[in-house]
Motif scaffolding. Structure first.
Motif, PDB file in Angstrom:
ATOM      1  N   UNK A 250       0.859  -1.183   0.000  1.00  0.00           N
ATOM      2  CA  UNK A 250       0.000   0.000   0.000  1.00  0.00           C
ATOM      3  C   UNK A 250       0.896   1.234   0.000  1.00  0.00           C
ATOM      4  N   UNK A 251       0.280   2.402  -0.135  1.00  0.00           N
ATOM      5  CA  UNK A 251       1.072   3.632  -0.067  1.00  0.00           C
ATOM      6  C   UNK A 251       1.832   3.705   1.251  1.00  0.00           C
ATOM      7  N   UNK A 252       1.189   3.213   2.335  1.00  0.00           N
ATOM      8  CA  UNK A 252       1.819   3.292   3.654  1.00  0.00           C
ATOM      9  C   UNK A 252       2.937   2.269   3.837  1.00  0.00           C
ATOM     10  N   UNK A 253       2.833   1.120   3.163  1.00  0.00           N
ATOM     11  CA  UNK A 253       3.823   0.058   3.391  1.00  0.00           C
ATOM     12  C   UNK A 253       4.911   0.014   2.328  1.00  0.00           C
ATOM     13  N   UNK A 254       4.767   0.816   1.274  1.00  0.00           N
ATOM     14  CA  UNK A 254       5.708   0.720   0.159  1.00  0.00           C
ATOM     15  C   UNK A 254       7.150   1.017   0.584  1.00  0.00           C
TER      16      UNK A 254
END
Ligand SMILES: [Fe+2]
Length: 196
Positions: free
Chosen positions: A57-61
């Motif tokens: 996700x954008x947060x985990x990238x």
């Protein structure tokens, strides 16, 4: 510099711990974890991780990318033997201890590990004394836990495994990259396959 890759992954993991409320509720970020110079141990799973980590996700990238960059330099482990899990499993699975009693950063407060499984693998029922919180960095898998419903988790999802409660993980069409925290007694233990 290799050390810079370790520190980038450490910082990305700390940001992930801050970003996911469930992680912060499970444990504080460890104080004073200090870098330990551990030898790199390669596993075949590195190639699979680099080729396809699964969807982030954008947060985990940022954490996903930092872990892929670091992958050739860490001390990968298998824990299980071929007779326990099969040859294919060992080709496409591996984990390493980022922070903990035997980690790339030393801490006796918690154990924070990174695990990867390729698509179509069954990690059978196993257990361990420490409580465990999984978070998914990329990809997806079905998480089984004795006494609870099976859940398909993807990036940003978490699941708690109570002390010595048998649990299992199955990947189907996706691989999975996880950030896992242990807390409590037995941090340096190995998980063991559940007998019955
Ligand atoms: Fe576990």
């Amino acid at each position: 510099m290799t050390r810079a890759l370790f520190d980038a992954a450490f910082e990305a993991a700390r940001d992930w711990h801050t970003a996911l409320p469930a992680l912060g509720a499970f444990c504080d970020w460890p104080d004073g974890a200090r870098f330990a110079d551990r030898p790199a141990v390669a596993v075949p799973a590195i190639t699979h991780l680099q080729a396809n980590p699964g969807a982030a996700t954008a947060a985990s990238q940022a954490l996903c990318t930092a872990l892929i960059d670091l992958a050739p330099y860490v001390e990968w482990r298998h824990t299980y033997t071929e007779s326990e899990v099969g040859a294919d499993f060992l080709q496409r699975y591996g984990w390493f201890e980022l922070i903990g009693p035997d980690g790339h950063y030393l801490s006796d407060q918690v154990r924070m590990t990174i695990g990867f499984w390729g698509a179509g693998l069954v990690y059978g029922r196993h257990q361990h004394l420490p409580e465990e919180l999984y978070s998914v960095v990329s990809g997806a898998a079905d998480f089984m836990l004795d006494g609870a419903e099976t859940l398909r988790l993807s990036a940003g999802d978490t699941r708690l495994h109570p002390s010595n409660q048998p649990h299992a993980l199955t990947t189907t069409t996706d691989p999975i990259l996880t950030f896992v925290i242990w807390r409590g007694d037995g941090l340096a233990d190995a998980p063991r396959m559940t007998k019955e």
